[in-house]
Design an enzyme around this catalytic site. Structure first.
Site, short mmCIF file in Angstrom:
data_model
loop_
_atom_site.label_atom_id
_atom_site.label_comp_id
_atom_site.label_asym_id
_atom_site.label_seq_id
_atom_site.Cartn_x
_atom_site.Cartn_y
_atom_site.Cartn_z
N GLY A 10 0.83 -1.21 0.00
CA GLY A 10 0.00 0.00 0.00
C GLY A 10 0.86 1.26 0.00
O GLY A 10 0.46 2.30 0.53
N GLY A 13 -0.53 4.66 -1.20
CA GLY A 13 -1.69 5.22 -0.50
C GLY A 13 -1.34 6.46 0.30
O GLY A 13 -0.19 6.88 0.35
N ILE A 37 -0.72 -1.91 -5.80
CA ILE A 37 -1.31 -2.31 -7.08
C ILE A 37 -1.38 -1.10 -8.02
O ILE A 37 -1.68 -1.24 -9.20
CB ILE A 37 -2.72 -2.97 -6.93
CG1 ILE A 37 -3.62 -2.12 -6.03
CG2 ILE A 37 -2.60 -4.38 -6.41
CD1 ILE A 37 -5.07 -2.59 -6.02
N TYR A 141 -15.16 -2.48 7.57
CA TYR A 141 -13.75 -2.09 7.77
C TYR A 141 -13.36 -2.27 9.24
O TYR A 141 -12.33 -2.86 9.56
CB TYR A 141 -13.61 -0.64 7.32
CG TYR A 141 -12.32 0.06 7.67
CD1 TYR A 141 -11.11 -0.33 7.10
CD2 TYR A 141 -12.32 1.17 8.54
CE1 TYR A 141 -9.93 0.35 7.41
CE2 TYR A 141 -11.15 1.84 8.83
CZ TYR A 141 -9.96 1.43 8.26
OH TYR A 141 -8.79 2.11 8.55
C1 AKB Z 1 -11.46 6.07 7.65
O1 AKB Z 1 -12.08 7.13 7.78
O2 AKB Z 1 -11.96 5.01 7.25
C2 AKB Z 1 -10.01 6.05 8.05
C3 AKB Z 1 -9.84 5.60 9.46
C4 AKB Z 1 -10.21 6.48 10.58
O3 AKB Z 1 -9.40 4.50 9.69
N1 AKB Z 1 -9.43 7.33 7.88
#
Ligand code: AKB
Length: 317
Positions: A10, A13, A37, A141
């Site tokens: 990454g 990024g 990538i 996430y």
């Molecule tokens: C997000 O907003 O998803 C990221 C984080 C706080 O992990 N910046």
């Protein structure tokens, strides 16, 4: 002493790009292998295309370059992750398990894995959220970060791999744009201000969230990774604090330089995510264990962001 060979995933990024430069500076450009990538055209040094879901390709690179440390930054962030939660689970978990397994089998001694304030959800103390809060994330996430923290701890306990991790707040920097986070507004807003354009904010004006300037985020990462092993008491992930502010606070700070800067508020689905996240973070464990101290507050960050983005504008004109 054996030289460090560091592989970064990454690397193109938002954080990866700046961290790669810092690691190149610290350990020598020849000792850093930046992978992604996508290629970030301003990256210098050794770059390789790598899809970390490809176990064989990752292993080959680790063996070929005798990698001794991995900083695994490749991941799908909170807002983008909600558009395709299963893909987010697959990519975030697959890449981390690949990194940990390849490390275990090929003598990689140290791994850095970024976690996030997204591990927290409802049922937490939202002000000064403690290290040992209940983790019931509201996004996929966040779910992958909770699982990742536990995997990191497992690989440390079971196999002795020195995995270290930080729960990053929203990261703000001028060098590269974030992609798909709930805190991204706090970067985009500066780009609009220096162009004298209005900004449409996807969060409500008083939504206070934990944030950190990129200089502090990079320094925290390197300080954590450099700390003696016996000082690391958290093997899931450390709470990390920089500052906390709302869109309204940020606008006031920008208006010190751009008094006519206009913002209108149009909250979308990201507001619901932000509503479940902490307002501020208790990072006393990081302070205690490896002496963490942030250097940037909101106004200092704003000055630095504006000065750097103005320079970038002038050079691209
Ligand atoms: C997000 O907003 O998803 C990221 C984080 C706080 O992990 N910046």
């Amino acid at each position: 002493m054996k030289r460090k060979k560091i592989l970064i995933t990454g690397a193109s990024g938002q954080l990866g790009f700046v961290l790669t430069k810092a690691l190149q500076f610290k350990y020598g450009i020849k000792n850093i292998i930046a992978t992604d990538i996508n290629f970030h055209s301003s990256l210098e040094g050794h770059f390789e295309f790598l899809d970390v879901t490809d176990l064989i390709a990752l292993k080959q690179m680790v063996v070929d370059y005798k990698v001794s440390q991995i900083y695994h930054l490749a991941a799908i962030l909170s807002a983008k992750g909600e558009k395709d939660p299963i893909k987010t689970w697959d990519i975030n978990i697959k890449t981390l398990t690949n990194v940990l397994e390849v490390s275990r089998l090929n003598n990689v001694k140290k791994v850095f894995f970024p976690s996030s304030i997204a591990v927290f959800g409802n049922n937490i103390l939202r002000i000064n959220t403690p290290q040992n809060s209940n983790l019931s994330p509201s996004t996929m996430y966040g779910v992958t970060k909770v699982a990742g923290e536990n995997l990191a701890n497992y690989y440390f306990q079971k196999y002795g791999i020195d995995v270290r991790s930080l729960r990053y707040p929203g990261i703000i920097g001028h060098q590269s744009l974030p992609g798909g986070g709930t805190t991204d507004y706090a970067v985009e807003i500066y780009h609009k201000a220096v162009r004298n354009e209005n900004f449409e904010c996807f969060l409500e004006p008083f939504t206070m969230l934990p944030m950190i300037y990129i200089d502090d985020a990079v320094r925290a990462t390197i300080e954590l990774m450099e700390a003696p092993s016996q000082q690391i008491s958290i093997r899931t992930s450390y709470n990390l604090a920089g500052m906390s502010f709302s869109p309204k606070d940020l606008v006031m700070s920008i208006r010190k330089s751009y008094p006519y800067f206009q913002v209108n508020y149009k909250p979308d689905f990201r507001q619901e995510i932000a509503n479940t996240w902490p307002v501020s973070i208790d990072d006393s464990k990081a302070v205690q264990d490896w002496d963490w101290q942030p250097e940037f507050d909101l106004n200092r960050m704003t000055k630095d962001m504006i000065a750097n983005l103005k320079k970038q504008l002038l050079t691209t004109k």
